[in-house]
Scaffold this motif. Structure first.
Motif, PDB file in Angstrom:
ATOM      1  N   GLN A   1       0.776  -1.462  -0.073  1.00  8.82           N
ATOM      2  CA  GLN A   1       0.007  -0.185   0.270  1.00  8.82           C
ATOM      3  C   GLN A   1       0.544   1.621   0.611  1.00  8.82           C
ATOM      4  O   GLN A   1       0.672   2.326  -0.706  1.00  8.82           O
ATOM      5  CB  GLN A   1      -0.729  -0.155   1.072  1.00  8.82           C
ATOM      6  CG  GLN A   1      -2.010  -0.914   1.389  1.00  8.82           C
ATOM      7  CD  GLN A   1      -1.791  -1.941   1.725  1.00  8.82           C
ATOM      8  OE1 GLN A   1      -1.195  -2.624   1.519  1.00  8.82           O
ATOM      9  NE2 GLN A   1      -2.844  -3.176   1.142  1.00  8.82           N
TER      10      GLN A   1
ATOM     11  N   LEU B   1       0.934   4.018  -2.844  1.00  6.93           N
ATOM     12  CA  LEU B   1       0.632   5.429  -2.563  1.00  6.93           C
ATOM     13  C   LEU B   1       1.444   6.298  -2.814  1.00  6.93           C
ATOM     14  O   LEU B   1       0.462   7.110  -3.462  1.00  6.93           O
ATOM     15  CB  LEU B   1       0.633   5.112  -1.006  1.00  6.93           C
ATOM     16  CG  LEU B   1       0.443   7.243  -0.385  1.00  6.93           C
ATOM     17  CD1 LEU B   1      -1.064   7.410  -0.483  1.00  6.93           C
ATOM     18  CD2 LEU B   1       0.820   7.281   1.135  1.00  6.93           C
TER      19      LEU B   1
ATOM     20  N   GLU C   1      -1.015   7.686   6.192  1.00 10.95           N
ATOM     21  CA  GLU C   1      -2.102   7.823   5.310  1.00 10.95           C
ATOM     22  C   GLU C   1      -1.665   5.686   5.011  1.00 10.95           C
ATOM     23  O   GLU C   1      -2.565   5.646   4.294  1.00 10.95           O
ATOM     24  CB  GLU C   1      -1.471   7.975   4.118  1.00 10.95           C
ATOM     25  CG  GLU C   1      -1.593  10.072   4.694  1.00 10.95           C
ATOM     26  CD  GLU C   1      -2.663  10.581   4.054  1.00 10.95           C
ATOM     27  OE1 GLU C   1      -4.024   9.320   3.415  1.00 10.95           O
ATOM     28  OE2 GLU C   1      -3.323  11.232   4.258  1.00 10.95           O
TER      29      GLU C   1
ATOM     30  N   LYS D   1      -3.628   3.513   7.305  1.00  6.95           N
ATOM     31  CA  LYS D   1      -5.408   3.603   6.860  1.00  6.95           C
ATOM     32  C   LYS D   1      -5.474   3.023   5.776  1.00  6.95           C
ATOM     33  O   LYS D   1      -6.468   1.908   5.452  1.00  6.95           O
ATOM     34  CB  LYS D   1      -5.804   5.013   5.916  1.00  6.95           C
ATOM     35  CG  LYS D   1      -7.198   5.365   6.211  1.00  6.95           C
ATOM     36  CD  LYS D   1      -7.351   6.708   6.183  1.00  6.95           C
ATOM     37  CE  LYS D   1      -8.878   7.291   5.745  1.00  6.95           C
ATOM     38  NZ  LYS D   1      -9.326   8.437   4.895  1.00  6.95           N
ATOM     39  N   ARG D   2      -4.798   2.745   4.907  1.00  6.38           N
ATOM     40  CA  ARG D   2      -4.566   2.214   3.790  1.00  6.38           C
ATOM     41  C   ARG D   2      -4.217   0.310   3.977  1.00  6.38           C
ATOM     42  O   ARG D   2      -4.289   0.091   3.019  1.00  6.38           O
ATOM     43  CB  ARG D   2      -3.829   2.974   2.589  1.00  6.38           C
ATOM     44  CG  ARG D   2      -4.389   3.867   2.000  1.00  6.38           C
ATOM     45  CD  ARG D   2      -3.690   4.860   0.827  1.00  6.38           C
ATOM     46  NE  ARG D   2      -3.718   5.975  -0.012  1.00  6.38           N
ATOM     47  CZ  ARG D   2      -4.194   6.592   0.996  1.00  6.38           C
ATOM     48  NH1 ARG D   2      -3.816   7.057   2.506  1.00  6.38           N
ATOM     49  NH2 ARG D   2      -5.028   7.378   0.622  1.00  6.38           N
TER      50      ARG D   2
ATOM     51  N   THR E   1      -7.486   1.603  11.670  1.00  7.69           N
ATOM     52  CA  THR E   1      -8.332   0.965  10.485  1.00  7.69           C
ATOM     53  C   THR E   1      -9.264  -0.389  10.775  1.00  7.69           C
ATOM     54  O   THR E   1      -9.977  -0.536  10.189  1.00  7.69           O
ATOM     55  CB  THR E   1      -7.745   0.635  10.132  1.00  7.69           C
ATOM     56  OG1 THR E   1      -6.658   2.248   8.926  1.00  7.69           O
ATOM     57  CG2 THR E   1      -8.030  -0.059   8.400  1.00  7.69           C
TER      58      THR E   1
END
Length: 349
Positions: free
Chosen positions: A19, A23, A76, A79-80, A155
């Motif tokens: 991820q 990103l 970030e 979160k992914r 998350t």
């Protein structure tokens, strides 16, 4: 302690970074750029079937932070991340009966995913606290690690409880904000506090009893068994920083490098060389242990600053004061005063 320490052995799956790679690709940053200085090729890093060492992971993160210029990259990334990114640990979490069980498993087996932090589960009255302490290795990427862990846990909690709009939690960071607080809260979706004594995710205790819809006892036990195997393998080659920290905890003292080397059946020169490979020093480890003990004594006891200094091995309290200002940017007395004004309840006598 062999030079093939846990920090230099490859056991972190590259899928753990997928991820992050995706990103950064959106910013035009290639895997070849991320792999610089790691001894890996961009192709290896992009593969989902390879394994890298914690040292290589650390260097990838350093590159990612420098290339992106984004100090909130850890948030970030977390979160992914999908639960499946965590391997058998992810399967165990997803098959848990309750959120509390899932978080307990995540913390118990966290060392199978990272050697950069010590994660603890603390129950404080009506609040469940997940606290992230820094191991002295690789301090330059620790802010990313903390952000990533907190964001990942938020998350996971949202996924397991299916209440993304109602998750009640607070994130606490020891760092000062490098962006407006609203930027952090925009990613996490929960309130954020800065300049705190510890890095923590605080969740109401009642949420721990929330059932998980994907619970499966048989699957959880099978995944736990695999996690236990990974943990046992890791413990057989645990990194030198962890060995030293555990001995410091048992000794309740801050011995010289010569004394510590004897307890490890090693030599100061060998320890210095091995710690250099882990991007740290014996003094860094001692400083971090003293910092944690100082915070505990200042926050949870009424011990005088002078007595705390002596307990931490400082013959002159002014030396402790200078060290504390270097750690937190204020004097021990100012820190205690601010903490007690913020949290009025007095510590036990």
């Amino acid at each position: 302690m062999s030079q093939s320490s846990a920090a230099s052995r490859a056991f972190i799956g590259t899928e753990y970074l997928s991820q992050l790679i995706d990103l950064l690709a959106q910013q035009g940053i290639s895997t070849a750029q991320l792999a610089q200085g790691t001894g890996l090729s961009g192709k290896t890093l992009a593969s989902a079937q390879e394994f890298i060492s914690p040292l290589q992971y650390h260097k990838v993160v350093e590159n990612a932070l420098a290339l992106s210029g984004d100090p909130l990259l850890g948030l970030e990334h977390g979160k992914r991340m999908n639960i499946s990114s965590h391997g058998f640990l992810g399967f165990a979490i997803m098959a848990s009966d309750t959120l509390g069980q899932a978080l307990s498993l995540a913390i118990r087996y966290a060392r199978t995913r990272t050697l950069l932090a010590d994660i603890r589960f603390i129950h404080d009255h009506d609040t469940a606290i997940i606290q992230i302490n820094r191991l002295a290795a690789m301090p330059s990427t620790f802010s990313f690690v903390v952000q990533n862990i907190i964001s990942t846990l938020v998350t996971i909690a949202r996924f397991l409880t299916q209440n993304s709009e109602e998750l009640t939690a607070v994130a606490k960071f020891t760092d000062a904000p490098v962006r407006p607080g609203s930027c952090y809260e925009g990613v996490l979706g929960i309130p954020v506090m800065f300049n705190q004594p510890h890095n923590q995710l605080c969740i109401p205790a009642w949420l721990l009893d929330t059932p998980v819809s994907t619970a499966n006892t048989t699957a959880r036990r099978m995944a736990e068994a695999e996690c236990e195997k990974q943990l046992a393998e890791l413990d057989r080659g645990q990194d030198l920083v962890t060995q030293i920290r555990r001995r410091l905890d048992r000794m309740d003292a801050f011995p010289t490098l010569t004394v510590m080397a004897k307890t490890l059946n090693s030599s100061p020169r060998t320890i210095n060389r091995q710690l250099a490979q882990l991007n740290t020093t014996y003094q860094n480890i001692i400083d971090e242990a003293r910092r944690e003990q100082a915070l505990h004594l200042l926050l949870e006891t009424n011990t005088s600053v002078e007595d705390i200094a002596h307990q931490l091995g400082y013959n002159d309290p002014s030396n402790f004061g200078r060290a504390f200002r270097r750690w937190l940017g204020e004097s021990p007395r100012a820190f205690r005063k601010r903490a007690r004004e913020q949290y009025p309840a007095q510590p036990d006598e």
